[in-house]
Write a protein that holds these residues in place. Structure first.
Motif, short mmCIF file in Angstrom:
data_model
loop_
_atom_site.label_atom_id
_atom_site.label_comp_id
_atom_site.label_asym_id
_atom_site.label_seq_id
_atom_site.Cartn_x
_atom_site.Cartn_y
_atom_site.Cartn_z
N PRO A 156 -0.09 -1.40 -3.03
CA PRO A 156 -1.15 -2.06 -2.26
C PRO A 156 -1.48 -1.24 -1.02
CG PRO A 156 0.78 -3.51 -2.53
CD PRO A 156 1.14 -2.16 -3.07
N GLY A 157 -2.69 -1.40 -0.53
CA GLY A 157 -3.11 -0.67 0.66
C GLY A 157 -2.21 -0.89 1.85
N ALA A 158 -1.74 -2.10 2.03
CA ALA A 158 -0.88 -2.40 3.17
C ALA A 158 0.40 -1.58 3.13
CB ALA A 158 -0.56 -3.89 3.21
N VAL A 159 0.95 -1.37 1.95
CA VAL A 159 2.18 -0.60 1.80
C VAL A 159 1.92 0.87 2.12
CG1 VAL A 159 3.92 0.20 0.14
CG2 VAL A 159 3.22 -2.21 0.17
N VAL A 160 0.84 1.43 1.59
CA VAL A 160 0.52 2.83 1.85
C VAL A 160 0.25 3.04 3.34
CG1 VAL A 160 -1.13 4.70 1.41
CG2 VAL A 160 -0.31 3.28 -0.48
N SER A 163 -3.19 2.26 10.37
CA SER A 163 -3.68 0.90 10.16
C SER A 163 -4.33 0.79 8.78
CB SER A 163 -4.70 0.52 11.23
OG SER A 163 -5.90 1.25 11.05
N ARG A 164 -4.43 -0.44 8.32
CA ARG A 164 -5.11 -0.68 7.04
C ARG A 164 -6.58 -0.28 7.14
NH1 ARG A 164 -6.46 -0.45 2.52
NH2 ARG A 164 -6.69 -2.17 1.07
N ASP A 165 -7.18 -0.47 8.33
CA ASP A 165 -8.57 -0.06 8.53
C ASP A 165 -8.75 1.45 8.40
OD1 ASP A 165 -9.55 -2.62 8.86
OD2 ASP A 165 -9.43 -2.56 11.06
N THR A 166 -7.77 2.22 8.88
CA THR A 166 -7.85 3.67 8.75
C THR A 166 -7.75 4.07 7.29
OG1 THR A 166 -6.93 4.02 10.95
CG2 THR A 166 -6.78 5.88 9.41
N LEU A 167 -6.88 3.41 6.54
CA LEU A 167 -6.79 3.69 5.10
C LEU A 167 -8.11 3.36 4.41
CD1 LEU A 167 -5.19 4.63 2.64
CD2 LEU A 167 -4.35 2.27 2.40
N ARG A 168 -8.70 2.24 4.77
CA ARG A 168 -10.01 1.87 4.20
C ARG A 168 -11.06 2.94 4.51
NH1 ARG A 168 -9.15 -3.29 6.51
NH2 ARG A 168 -8.15 -4.63 5.00
N SER A 169 -11.00 3.46 5.73
CA SER A 169 -11.94 4.50 6.13
C SER A 169 -11.78 5.75 5.27
CB SER A 169 -11.72 4.84 7.61
OG SER A 169 -12.48 5.95 7.99
N ILE A 170 -10.53 6.13 5.02
CA ILE A 170 -10.26 7.30 4.17
C ILE A 170 -10.75 7.04 2.75
CG2 ILE A 170 -8.42 8.70 3.12
CD1 ILE A 170 -6.83 8.20 5.77
N GLU A 171 -10.41 5.89 2.21
CA GLU A 171 -10.77 5.58 0.82
C GLU A 171 -12.27 5.39 0.62
OE1 GLU A 171 -8.35 2.30 -0.48
OE2 GLU A 171 -6.60 3.60 -0.78
N SER A 172 -12.97 5.02 1.67
CA SER A 172 -14.42 4.83 1.54
C SER A 172 -15.20 6.11 1.84
CB SER A 172 -14.90 3.70 2.46
OG SER A 172 -14.76 4.08 3.81
N GLY A 173 -14.51 7.15 2.31
CA GLY A 173 -15.17 8.42 2.56
C GLY A 173 -15.98 8.47 3.83
N LYS A 174 -15.62 7.67 4.82
CA LYS A 174 -16.38 7.66 6.08
C LYS A 174 -16.23 8.96 6.85
CE LYS A 174 -16.53 2.72 6.76
NZ LYS A 174 -16.03 1.58 7.51
N GLY A 175 -15.10 9.63 6.73
CA GLY A 175 -14.91 10.89 7.42
C GLY A 175 -14.53 10.74 8.88
N THR A 176 -14.05 9.57 9.26
CA THR A 176 -13.70 9.34 10.66
C THR A 176 -12.20 9.42 10.93
OG1 THR A 176 -13.69 6.96 10.25
CG2 THR A 176 -15.73 7.92 11.09
N ALA A 177 -11.40 9.41 9.89
CA ALA A 177 -9.94 9.46 10.06
C ALA A 177 -9.50 10.87 10.45
CB ALA A 177 -9.24 9.04 8.78
#
Length: 102
Positions: A29-33, A40-54
């Motif tokens: 799960p994302g929380a574990v990774v 943060s989970r938000d940073t992982l979401r940013s990486i997975e969505s390709g925002k390029g901000t991480a």
């Protein structure tokens, strides 16, 4: 921040999709990774969505948490390519590492 060309945007999205796929393959799960990577989970979401901000450090931490960080370093190692091996003297390398020879 660097300007995001269409090619860069496309690469970011593809990279994020690949990270999400690896997480799915590992059954994590994302929380574990995010926890294992120390982000943060938000940073992982940013990486997975390709925002390029991480940060690059966050990206590498996620790849380490997924067990794929060596794939990234191998992908950018110049001596793993024909052109890199041909021009090794330009990067001040005395020898080609054993893992680079194929």
């Amino acid at each position: 921040m660097a300007r995001k060309t269409p090619a860069v945007e496309r690469t970011l999205v593809e990279f994020g999709e690949s990270i999400r796929s690896w997480r799915s393959i590992r059954g994590l799960p994302g929380a574990v990774v995010a926890e294992r990577a120390g982000i943060s989970r938000d940073t992982l979401r940013s990486i997975e969505s390709g925002k390029g901000t991480a940060s690059l450090a966050a990206v590498v931490a996620v790849m380490e948490a997924l067990g794929i960080s060596s794939s990234m370093t191998n992908a950018v190692e110049p001596l793993n390519t024909e052109i890199g091996r041909n021009r090794a003297a330009l990067i001040n390398r005395k020898r080609v590492r054993a893992h680079a020879i194929r």
